[in-house]
Scaffold this active site. Structure first.
Site, PDB file in Angstrom:
ATOM      1  N   TYR A 238       7.069 -53.724  26.744  1.00  0.00           N
ATOM      2  CA  TYR A 238       6.902 -55.174  26.673  1.00  0.00           C
ATOM      3  C   TYR A 238       7.755 -55.855  27.728  1.00  0.00           C
ATOM      4  O   TYR A 238       8.740 -55.310  28.215  1.00  0.00           O
ATOM      5  CB  TYR A 238       7.289 -55.700  25.281  1.00  0.00           C
ATOM      6  CG  TYR A 238       8.772 -55.563  24.993  1.00  0.00           C
ATOM      7  CD1 TYR A 238       9.658 -56.588  25.302  1.00  0.00           C
ATOM      8  CD2 TYR A 238       9.282 -54.401  24.423  1.00  0.00           C
ATOM      9  CE1 TYR A 238      11.013 -56.465  25.059  1.00  0.00           C
ATOM     10  CE2 TYR A 238      10.629 -54.261  24.180  1.00  0.00           C
ATOM     11  CZ  TYR A 238      11.498 -55.298  24.495  1.00  0.00           C
ATOM     12  OH  TYR A 238      12.836 -55.152  24.264  1.00  0.00           O
TER      13      TYR A 238
ATOM     14  N   TYR B 141      13.102 -67.757  17.759  1.00  0.00           N
ATOM     15  CA  TYR B 141      14.510 -67.882  17.383  1.00  0.00           C
ATOM     16  C   TYR B 141      14.889 -69.295  16.952  1.00  0.00           C
ATOM     17  O   TYR B 141      16.068 -69.563  16.708  1.00  0.00           O
ATOM     18  CB  TYR B 141      15.395 -67.436  18.545  1.00  0.00           C
ATOM     19  CG  TYR B 141      15.156 -65.993  18.925  1.00  0.00           C
ATOM     20  CD1 TYR B 141      15.427 -64.968  18.033  1.00  0.00           C
ATOM     21  CD2 TYR B 141      14.625 -65.648  20.167  1.00  0.00           C
ATOM     22  CE1 TYR B 141      15.191 -63.642  18.362  1.00  0.00           C
ATOM     23  CE2 TYR B 141      14.394 -64.328  20.507  1.00  0.00           C
ATOM     24  CZ  TYR B 141      14.679 -63.330  19.600  1.00  0.00           C
ATOM     25  OH  TYR B 141      14.441 -62.015  19.922  1.00  0.00           O
TER      26      TYR B 141
ATOM     27  N   PHE C  79      13.379 -62.593  30.501  1.00  0.00           N
ATOM     28  CA  PHE C  79      14.660 -62.351  29.855  1.00  0.00           C
ATOM     29  C   PHE C  79      14.801 -60.927  29.335  1.00  0.00           C
ATOM     30  O   PHE C  79      15.907 -60.506  28.970  1.00  0.00           O
ATOM     31  CB  PHE C  79      14.897 -63.346  28.711  1.00  0.00           C
ATOM     32  CG  PHE C  79      13.872 -63.283  27.607  1.00  0.00           C
ATOM     33  CD1 PHE C  79      13.983 -62.369  26.577  1.00  0.00           C
ATOM     34  CD2 PHE C  79      12.796 -64.161  27.613  1.00  0.00           C
ATOM     35  CE1 PHE C  79      13.040 -62.312  25.557  1.00  0.00           C
ATOM     36  CE2 PHE C  79      11.853 -64.110  26.600  1.00  0.00           C
ATOM     37  CZ  PHE C  79      11.968 -63.181  25.573  1.00  0.00           C
TER      38      PHE C  79
ATOM     39  N   PHE D  49       5.193 -63.104  25.685  1.00  0.00           N
ATOM     40  CA  PHE D  49       5.340 -61.660  25.788  1.00  0.00           C
ATOM     41  C   PHE D  49       4.013 -61.040  26.193  1.00  0.00           C
ATOM     42  O   PHE D  49       2.944 -61.516  25.790  1.00  0.00           O
ATOM     43  CB  PHE D  49       5.743 -61.032  24.445  1.00  0.00           C
ATOM     44  CG  PHE D  49       7.150 -61.305  24.011  1.00  0.00           C
ATOM     45  CD1 PHE D  49       8.179 -60.470  24.405  1.00  0.00           C
ATOM     46  CD2 PHE D  49       7.439 -62.386  23.190  1.00  0.00           C
ATOM     47  CE1 PHE D  49       9.484 -60.708  23.996  1.00  0.00           C
ATOM     48  CE2 PHE D  49       8.730 -62.632  22.774  1.00  0.00           C
ATOM     49  CZ  PHE D  49       9.762 -61.791  23.169  1.00  0.00           C
TER      50      PHE D  49
ATOM     51  N   ILE E 130      10.985 -60.717  15.289  1.00  0.00           N
ATOM     52  CA  ILE E 130      10.648 -62.117  15.062  1.00  0.00           C
ATOM     53  C   ILE E 130       9.233 -62.236  14.480  1.00  0.00           C
ATOM     54  O   ILE E 130       8.377 -61.375  14.689  1.00  0.00           O
ATOM     55  CB  ILE E 130      10.779 -62.935  16.361  1.00  0.00           C
ATOM     56  CG1 ILE E 130       9.902 -62.357  17.476  1.00  0.00           C
ATOM     57  CG2 ILE E 130      12.234 -62.999  16.809  1.00  0.00           C
ATOM     58  CD1 ILE E 130       9.922 -63.170  18.764  1.00  0.00           C
TER      59      ILE E 130
END
Length: 338
Positions: free
Chosen positions: A259, A314, A270, A330, A288
């Site tokens: 991923y 988040y 990130f 993603f 998540i």
């Protein structure tokens, strides 16, 4: 992402039966991991790379190959870290490079000979399948130990945690150790193997909405992202890019995946398992909400674009450099589910 020793100690303390992943230094998902996880990863990677296995003796196994073995040894048994003993030679297919292995495990207190509580996957028939025979994902010493062995092989590994601050084991009347042992043995039996995917494979989806972010792949399969002036809303977006032909992922599965993640507002990457050189394995119960909702119902071999609003990511909490209230993007290649 911890090595053999630190991972298995963590699991044993929690009495979680996932010995193959933790024992063999495999890469675990960084998605949602804490800063302390990152510290453990960096500190353990150097020790993992210098691991030297030593043979031990004194343990025996009886029973039909491929079935739960009866393990016995004289107590107390002195065990050392990075020690092993081959207890049963398998009679199945030969383990080769690139194979994904599923193992069953039993854990014992080396001092008393009693089983560790909830550390027998045979009783629930819940093998751990995250080990991939690849030197970028597994310590070289363990790779060499397993390569060429046959399915139904049983190997015992020894651990000495006596220098840590964890409590010693206590025994119950039913013969099961209910607290954490400081010296313990894990007996792993390889019960099956399969060829592991290294990237998404299947049919490319052609009817993708034109306003979504654009994904391109390099020659190895790593994605790049063009946000395409996309303005995310407040709903989860799940778009299959490549439709795999494997099994359907359940929302309780553990998934192996490659991923890459970006912050939607900036397009800044990130995190990426591709950059680490190994896929990550994670339980959909421990990620998540956007991952759990977005990957459940997909099929192994698929590549999926996820656009996850803050309330399914988040939320208002900054996470490892991801700003609070961020929408995340993603691209996920689903390589296995178990």
């Amino acid at each position: 992402m911890r090595d053999f020793q630190s991972n298995i100690r963590q699991r044993a303390r929690r009495a979680i039966a996932l010995a193959c992943t933790v024992a063999l230094g495999l890469s675990l998902s960084a998605c949602g991991s804490s800063d302390s996880d990152s510290t453990d990863k960096s500190s353990s990677s150097s020790s993992a790379s210098s691991t030297k296995l030593t043979a031990m003796t004194g343990i025996s196994a009886e029973g039909e190959l491929g079935k739960e073995p009866k393990i016995s040894f004289k107590t107390p048994l002195d065990v050392k870290n990075y020690s092993y003993q081959i207890l049963q030679k398998g009679n199945g297919d030969t383990i080769e490079d690139g194979d994904r292995l599923c193992v069953q495990q039993i854990a014992y207190d080396a001092q008393t000979g009693k089983q560790l509580d909830n550390a027998n996957t045979w009783t629930t028939n819940s093998p751990e399948c995250s080990m991939v025979m690849n030197t970028s994902a597994i310590n070289q010493e363990y790779y060499d130990l397993f390569k060429g062995k046959k399915v139904n092989t049983t190997i015992a590994f020894g651990f000495d945690d006596s220098s840590s601050s964890s409590p010693t084991a206590s025994s119950s009347s039913d013969g099961v150790t209910t607290a954490t042992a400081t010296k313990y043995i894990i007996a792993l039996t390889v019960v099956s193997k399969s060829k592991s995917l290294t990237r998404a494979t299947g049919d490319k989806v052609t009817d993708i909405p034109a306003d979504l972010p654009k994904v391109t792949l390099d020659k190895n399969g790593k994605p790049s992202l063009d946000m395409n002036n996309y303005k995310p809303g407040d709903q989860l977006v799940v778009q299959t890019l490549i439709k795999g032909t494997g099994q359907e992922v359940k929302d309780t599965d553990t998934v192996s995946a490659h991923y890459t993640g970006w912050v939607a507002s900036t397009g800044k990457q990130f995190d990426s398992s591709w950059d680490r050189g190994a896929a990550s394995d994670f339980s959909l119960d421990q990620v998540i909400k956007g991952w759990k909702q977005g990957l459940a119902g997909q099929t192994v071999g698929s590549q999926v674009l996820l656009i996850i609003p803050p309330d399914l990511a988040y939320g208002s909490t900054e996470q490892n450099g991801i700003p609070a209230n961020s929408t995340l993007v993603f691209v996920v290649d689903i390589l296995a589910a178990y």
